[in-house]
Design an enzyme around this catalytic site. Sequence first.
Site, mmCIF file in Angstrom:
data_model
loop_
_atom_site.group_PDB
_atom_site.id
_atom_site.type_symbol
_atom_site.label_atom_id
_atom_site.label_comp_id
_atom_site.label_asym_id
_atom_site.label_seq_id
_atom_site.Cartn_x
_atom_site.Cartn_y
_atom_site.Cartn_z
ATOM 1 C CG HIS A 68 -2.098 -0.860 1.098
ATOM 2 N ND1 HIS A 68 -3.246 -0.679 1.815
ATOM 3 C CD2 HIS A 68 -2.314 -1.931 0.302
ATOM 4 C CE1 HIS A 68 -4.135 -1.613 1.469
ATOM 5 N NE2 HIS A 68 -3.587 -2.377 0.560
ATOM 6 C CE1 TYR A 197 -4.801 3.695 9.416
ATOM 7 C CE2 TYR A 197 -5.234 3.629 11.780
ATOM 8 C CZ TYR A 197 -4.516 3.196 10.674
ATOM 9 O OH TYR A 197 -3.526 2.261 10.843
ATOM 10 N N PRO A 288 -3.051 0.243 19.323
ATOM 11 C CG PRO A 288 -4.927 -1.032 18.819
ATOM 12 C CD PRO A 288 -4.229 -0.354 19.954
ATOM 13 C CE LYS A 292 4.762 3.193 13.281
ATOM 14 N NZ LYS A 292 4.985 2.586 12.013
ATOM 15 C CE1 TYR A 380 -0.747 3.823 9.992
ATOM 16 C CE2 TYR A 380 0.189 2.981 7.938
ATOM 17 C CZ TYR A 380 -0.755 2.917 8.951
ATOM 18 O OH TYR A 380 -1.709 1.921 8.922
HETATM 19 P P1 FAD Z 1 3.359 -11.807 21.471
HETATM 20 O O1 FAD Z 1 2.822 -11.840 20.101
HETATM 21 O O2 FAD Z 1 2.429 -11.496 22.595
HETATM 22 O O3 FAD Z 1 4.061 -13.208 21.733
HETATM 23 C C1 FAD Z 1 4.438 -13.630 23.027
HETATM 24 C C2 FAD Z 1 4.396 -15.133 23.056
HETATM 25 O O4 FAD Z 1 4.836 -15.591 24.339
HETATM 26 C C3 FAD Z 1 2.992 -15.684 22.887
HETATM 27 O O5 FAD Z 1 2.977 -16.693 21.931
HETATM 28 C C4 FAD Z 1 2.614 -16.179 24.278
HETATM 29 O O6 FAD Z 1 1.708 -17.263 24.225
HETATM 30 C C5 FAD Z 1 3.969 -16.584 24.807
HETATM 31 N N1 FAD Z 1 4.059 -16.641 26.263
HETATM 32 C C6 FAD Z 1 3.483 -15.827 27.176
HETATM 33 N N2 FAD Z 1 3.811 -16.212 28.414
HETATM 34 C C7 FAD Z 1 4.623 -17.273 28.294
HETATM 35 C C8 FAD Z 1 5.282 -18.110 29.225
HETATM 36 N N3 FAD Z 1 5.159 -17.923 30.547
HETATM 37 N N4 FAD Z 1 6.030 -19.112 28.768
HETATM 38 C C9 FAD Z 1 6.172 -19.333 27.433
HETATM 39 N N5 FAD Z 1 5.562 -18.570 26.495
HETATM 40 C C10 FAD Z 1 4.803 -17.549 26.927
HETATM 41 N N6 FAD Z 1 -0.607 -4.471 16.897
HETATM 42 C C11 FAD Z 1 -0.852 -3.775 15.828
HETATM 43 O O7 FAD Z 1 0.074 -3.133 15.303
HETATM 44 N N7 FAD Z 1 -2.128 -3.774 15.276
HETATM 45 C C12 FAD Z 1 -3.157 -4.524 15.822
HETATM 46 O O8 FAD Z 1 -4.267 -4.529 15.330
HETATM 47 C C13 FAD Z 1 -2.920 -5.268 16.961
HETATM 48 N N8 FAD Z 1 -3.894 -6.019 17.530
HETATM 49 C C14 FAD Z 1 -3.611 -6.730 18.664
HETATM 50 C C15 FAD Z 1 -4.605 -7.503 19.265
HETATM 51 C C16 FAD Z 1 -4.348 -8.195 20.443
HETATM 52 C C17 FAD Z 1 -5.443 -9.026 21.096
HETATM 53 C C18 FAD Z 1 -3.052 -8.124 21.017
HETATM 54 C C19 FAD Z 1 -2.746 -8.877 22.316
HETATM 55 C C20 FAD Z 1 -2.060 -7.380 20.386
HETATM 56 C C21 FAD Z 1 -2.334 -6.670 19.218
HETATM 57 N N9 FAD Z 1 -1.340 -5.920 18.564
HETATM 58 C C22 FAD Z 1 -1.613 -5.211 17.480
HETATM 59 C C23 FAD Z 1 0.006 -5.873 19.008
HETATM 60 C C24 FAD Z 1 0.887 -6.864 18.260
HETATM 61 O O9 FAD Z 1 0.136 -7.961 17.886
HETATM 62 C C25 FAD Z 1 2.006 -7.200 19.207
HETATM 63 O O10 FAD Z 1 2.766 -6.009 19.397
HETATM 64 C C26 FAD Z 1 2.895 -8.345 18.754
HETATM 65 O O11 FAD Z 1 2.186 -9.555 18.852
HETATM 66 C C27 FAD Z 1 4.145 -8.411 19.634
HETATM 67 O O12 FAD Z 1 4.857 -9.590 19.378
HETATM 68 P P2 FAD Z 1 5.657 -10.304 20.539
HETATM 69 O O13 FAD Z 1 6.303 -11.474 19.915
HETATM 70 O O14 FAD Z 1 6.473 -9.311 21.254
HETATM 71 O O15 FAD Z 1 4.548 -10.754 21.598
HETATM 72 C C1 DHB Z 2 -4.633 -3.170 11.388
HETATM 73 C C2 DHB Z 2 -4.353 -3.015 12.694
HETATM 74 C C3 DHB Z 2 -3.949 -1.793 13.171
HETATM 75 O O1 DHB Z 2 -3.665 -1.620 14.455
HETATM 76 C C4 DHB Z 2 -3.853 -0.707 12.320
HETATM 77 O O2 DHB Z 2 -3.487 0.493 12.824
HETATM 78 C C5 DHB Z 2 -4.134 -0.873 10.988
HETATM 79 C C6 DHB Z 2 -4.524 -2.118 10.516
HETATM 80 C C7 DHB Z 2 -5.068 -4.506 10.897
HETATM 81 O O3 DHB Z 2 -5.236 -5.397 11.749
HETATM 82 O O4 DHB Z 2 -5.242 -4.672 9.704
#
Ligand code: FAD
Ligand code: DHB
Length: 386
Positions: A68, A197, A288, A292, A380
Amino acid sequence: MGVVGAGPAGLLLGHLLHREGIDTVILEDRSREHVEARIRAGVIEQGVVDLLVATGAGQRLRAEGLVHHGIELQFAGERHRIALSDLARGRTILIYGQTELVKDLIALRLDDGLPLHFEVEDVSVHDVESERPRIRYRHDGRDQELECDAIAGCDGFHGICRPSIPHGVLSEFSREYPFGWLGILAAVAPSNDELVYAHHERGFALLSLRSPELSRLYVQCRPDEDLAEWPDNRIWEELQIRLGLEGWTLAEGRILEKGVTGMRSYVCEPMRHGRLFLAGDAAHIVPPTGAKGLNLALRDVRVLAEALVDWYRSGTTTGLDGYSETCLRRVWRAEHFSWWMTQMLHRADRDDAFGLKLQLSQLAYITRSEAAATSLAENYVGLELV
Ligand code: FAD
Ligand code: DHB
């Protein structure tokens, strides 16, 4: 290396280190099915895409991801395009579900026969101030102990790594928001080519997508919203109102998944204690709105992997010593941007007429001033300016 958590951060770290000949064991407390079904972010910055492609993790993402060049801002009944790539040195974003990226990284790891243990229990980290930190856990009914050179805490916001750091070591900074997002995945072709948005008096809404057949949509709701109060028809009604525009229709389809996400800003400093390195959501959370969270997580582990490679190769600790500071510069930029987008687009208090006027003035300014639009675009797409 021991890695706690098989989210995007833990999996990419394992991948980057494997390419440099460094062994990792990844421990994940949920099942593979659960991890591969979790629907989360969908926007990947070009800089992160380039890293994934260059390191052999981007084959499917390059084939299936949607490039995009802009996004749209909607307010006061009009839609305005922000030409991201024109404003931000040609940079684009890629729409590709986090779920798909996680599937790709898991497949790569298992194809290479590398250790990735799902459904481990009672994970705890020990002796991180020593040269032999340990991870204890239970797997296949047996207590296990893993002796490591260092541990990466990639276990997300609710993991065990950050809380294992003694009280007083970390400084914590946070903000809660009085709203959340109700997100849906729907089996319907996206009604717009680019993300929208939308600011609306009833609250924020976002139109996003996953593929030519799948739409991803969000509406602002209460942080503790009960999904039972949101039957499918209410969700579509609210989306129609908030995204509605003269001469344009939002196509509806079967809702495949729905969930509520609370919103919070959080940073801990430093992102390290002894030989425990925190990465991704384990160290910081953004609301979100700026898309980021996923990008920050992947960029943290790139810095960590480079520092670890230097350490293993030549014994130098310069990279590891600078890990936290290097990441935190980018993290704070993203924290500010995400907070700024959030407060500009959401209604915190429907009676706040002054706040509403300020939001509308700021949105109008972004669409009329190239400088203001450029600032949004640079942040962004994730230009590295800090
Ligand atoms: P995570 O993806 O949280 O991975 C951590 C992993 O560690 C998981 O698999 C978990 O199961 C595991 N874990 C936890 N505790 C333990 C333990 N004790 N022992 C072993 N494993 C463990 N960001 C956006 O930019 N846009 C979005 O729309 C958006 N939507 C989101 C929706 C939700 C419900 C959530 C929770 C987050 C969202 N985010 C979004 C944020 C984005 O998804 C996260 O920033 C991203 O997943 C971060 O990756 P990570 O690997 O740091 O953590
Ligand atoms: C999506 C999630 C976001 O947090 C955002 O700012 C834009 C798009 C998505 O899940 O597609």
